[in-house]
Design an enzyme around this catalytic site. Structure first.
Site, mmCIF file in Angstrom:
data_model
loop_
_atom_site.group_PDB
_atom_site.id
_atom_site.type_symbol
_atom_site.label_atom_id
_atom_site.label_comp_id
_atom_site.label_asym_id
_atom_site.label_seq_id
_atom_site.Cartn_x
_atom_site.Cartn_y
_atom_site.Cartn_z
ATOM 1 N N ARG A 1 -8.813 -5.298 6.193
ATOM 2 C CA ARG A 1 -6.923 -4.827 6.603
ATOM 3 C C ARG A 1 -7.017 -3.801 7.654
ATOM 4 O O ARG A 1 -6.165 -3.586 8.354
ATOM 5 C CB ARG A 1 -6.182 -4.082 5.410
ATOM 6 C CG ARG A 1 -6.568 -5.296 4.043
ATOM 7 C CD ARG A 1 -5.932 -4.663 2.973
ATOM 8 N NE ARG A 1 -6.957 -4.542 1.784
ATOM 9 C CZ ARG A 1 -7.597 -3.522 0.863
ATOM 10 N NH1 ARG A 1 -6.311 -3.058 0.395
ATOM 11 N NH2 ARG A 1 -8.246 -3.964 -0.069
ATOM 12 N N GLU B 1 -13.529 1.919 -5.153
ATOM 13 C CA GLU B 1 -12.968 2.332 -6.317
ATOM 14 C C GLU B 1 -13.745 0.768 -6.903
ATOM 15 O O GLU B 1 -13.583 1.466 -7.829
ATOM 16 C CB GLU B 1 -11.324 2.523 -5.511
ATOM 17 C CG GLU B 1 -11.081 2.488 -7.304
ATOM 18 C CD GLU B 1 -9.388 2.616 -7.013
ATOM 19 O OE1 GLU B 1 -8.691 2.580 -6.081
ATOM 20 O OE2 GLU B 1 -8.516 3.529 -7.739
HETATM 21 O O1 LIG Z 1 -11.980 4.829 -0.457
HETATM 22 P P1 LIG Z 1 -12.394 3.111 -1.328
HETATM 23 O O2 LIG Z 1 -13.013 3.506 -2.324
HETATM 24 O O3 LIG Z 1 -13.892 3.077 -0.370
HETATM 25 O O4 LIG Z 1 -12.227 2.140 -1.075
HETATM 26 C C1 LIG Z 1 -10.913 1.902 0.004
HETATM 27 C C2 LIG Z 1 -11.200 0.480 0.993
HETATM 28 O O5 LIG Z 1 -11.385 -0.534 0.067
HETATM 29 C C3 LIG Z 1 -9.979 -1.668 0.509
HETATM 30 O O6 LIG Z 1 -10.442 -2.209 1.088
HETATM 31 P P2 LIG Z 1 -11.381 -3.361 0.289
HETATM 32 O O7 LIG Z 1 -13.531 -3.101 0.346
HETATM 33 O O8 LIG Z 1 -10.923 -3.863 -0.360
HETATM 34 O O9 LIG Z 1 -11.832 -4.945 1.564
HETATM 35 P P3 LIG Z 1 -10.471 -6.085 2.134
HETATM 36 O O10 LIG Z 1 -9.724 -5.557 3.075
HETATM 37 O O11 LIG Z 1 -11.185 -6.985 2.381
HETATM 38 O O12 LIG Z 1 -9.467 -6.240 0.835
HETATM 39 C C4 LIG Z 1 -9.570 -0.636 1.509
HETATM 40 O O13 LIG Z 1 -8.976 -2.181 2.901
HETATM 41 C C5 LIG Z 1 -10.514 -0.021 2.064
HETATM 42 O O14 LIG Z 1 -11.412 -0.804 3.419
HETATM 43 N N1 LIG Z 2 -6.207 0.697 -5.491
HETATM 44 C C1 LIG Z 2 -6.524 0.714 -4.340
HETATM 45 N N2 LIG Z 2 -5.523 -0.210 -3.741
HETATM 46 C C2 LIG Z 2 -5.598 -0.890 -2.595
HETATM 47 N N3 LIG Z 2 -6.812 -1.330 -1.569
HETATM 48 C C3 LIG Z 2 -8.271 0.074 -2.369
HETATM 49 N N4 LIG Z 2 -9.169 -0.392 -2.752
HETATM 50 C C4 LIG Z 2 -9.755 0.952 -2.651
HETATM 51 N N5 LIG Z 2 -8.989 1.253 -3.749
HETATM 52 C C5 LIG Z 2 -7.958 1.006 -3.745
#
Ligand SMILES: O=P(O)(O)OC[C@H]1O[C@H](OP(=O)(O)OP(=O)(O)O)[C@H](O)[C@@H]1O
Ligand SMILES: Nc1ncnc2[nH]cnc12
Length: 182
Positions: free
Chosen positions: A65, A102
């Site tokens: 994202r 998370e």
């Molecule tokens: O602060 P944190 O606990 O580390 O979580 C935040 C991360 O989680 C999500 O990405 P995700 O790994 O789900 O990947 P995506 O963007 O490919 O969906 C979001 O876009 C952040 O990169």
């Molecule tokens: N609660 C949440 N919603 C969307 N993206 C996330 N990445 C980590 N935690 C998330």
């Protein structure tokens, strides 16, 4: 802090999905914001506002994202774009780091030659929760000699402590809206 009207508009444009991708997670889905032309523009404008007119060399966007927002931010600031990708996706020599977020564990990497020592870099992602993802990205960038000006996110989940983790690396954090709880 962002203007209250902008914050309200961004909050209203983000969809929440319960128990995705795992039970107990309230997933803050920005696809609805991206699909709303006015909210998307407002979010990008608000993210870049502190650095409008200043020299930033590279925007480091975190897969996936962070790519969408990071490309728009790089364009606005006339900066380059560096992809920080999940492992195994980049074709040239990379530096790699493991991290937790998370709802899981993963590894990310960037090209070794993507940053020149001293480059002014802004890290961009959609959301900061535990901060594990952004912390790993900042560590990779610092290991390559980047001067990280800031890390920017549309959404902060303040109760998960991510902001403190990144500020502990001496990186200022900019977020636009918060969702209390998780
Ligand atoms: O602060 P944190 O606990 O580390 O979580 C935040 C991360 O989680 C999500 O990405 P995700 O790994 O789900 O990947 P995506 O963007 O490919 O969906 C979001 O876009 C952040 O990169
Ligand atoms: N609660 C949440 N919603 C969307 N993206 C996330 N990445 C980590 N935690 C998330």
């Amino acid at each position: 802090m962002t203007d209250q009207t902008v914050q309200d508009e961004l909050l209203a444009a983000i969809r929440t999905i319960k128990d995705y991708p795992k039970e107990g997670i309230l997933f803050r889905d920005i696809t609805t914001l991206l699909g709303n032309a006015r909210a998307f523009r407002r979010a990008v404008d608000a993210l870049v506002q502190p650095w409008a007119g200043s020299k930033v060399d590279q925007i480091a966007g975190i897969e996936a994202r962070g790519f969408i927002l990071g490309g728009a931010v790089a364009h606005q600031l006339s900066a380059g774009f560096v992809p920080i990708r999940k492992k195994g996706k980049l074709p040239h020599d990379t530096v790699r780091i493991a991290y937790s977020l998370e709802y899981g564990l993963d590894e990310m990497e960037m090209h070794k030659d993507a940053i020149k020592p001293g480059d002014k870099v802004i890290v961009v992602d959609d959301l900061i929760a535990t901060g594990g993802t952004a912390e790993a990205a900042c560590k990779l960038l610092k290991s390559m000699g980047a001067d990280i000006v800031a890390a920017c996110f549309i959404v902060d989940l303040p109760d998960l402590g991510g902001r403190r983790k990144i500020e502990g690396l001496d990186v200022p954090v900019r977020t636009l809206v918060e969702f209390p709880g998780h």
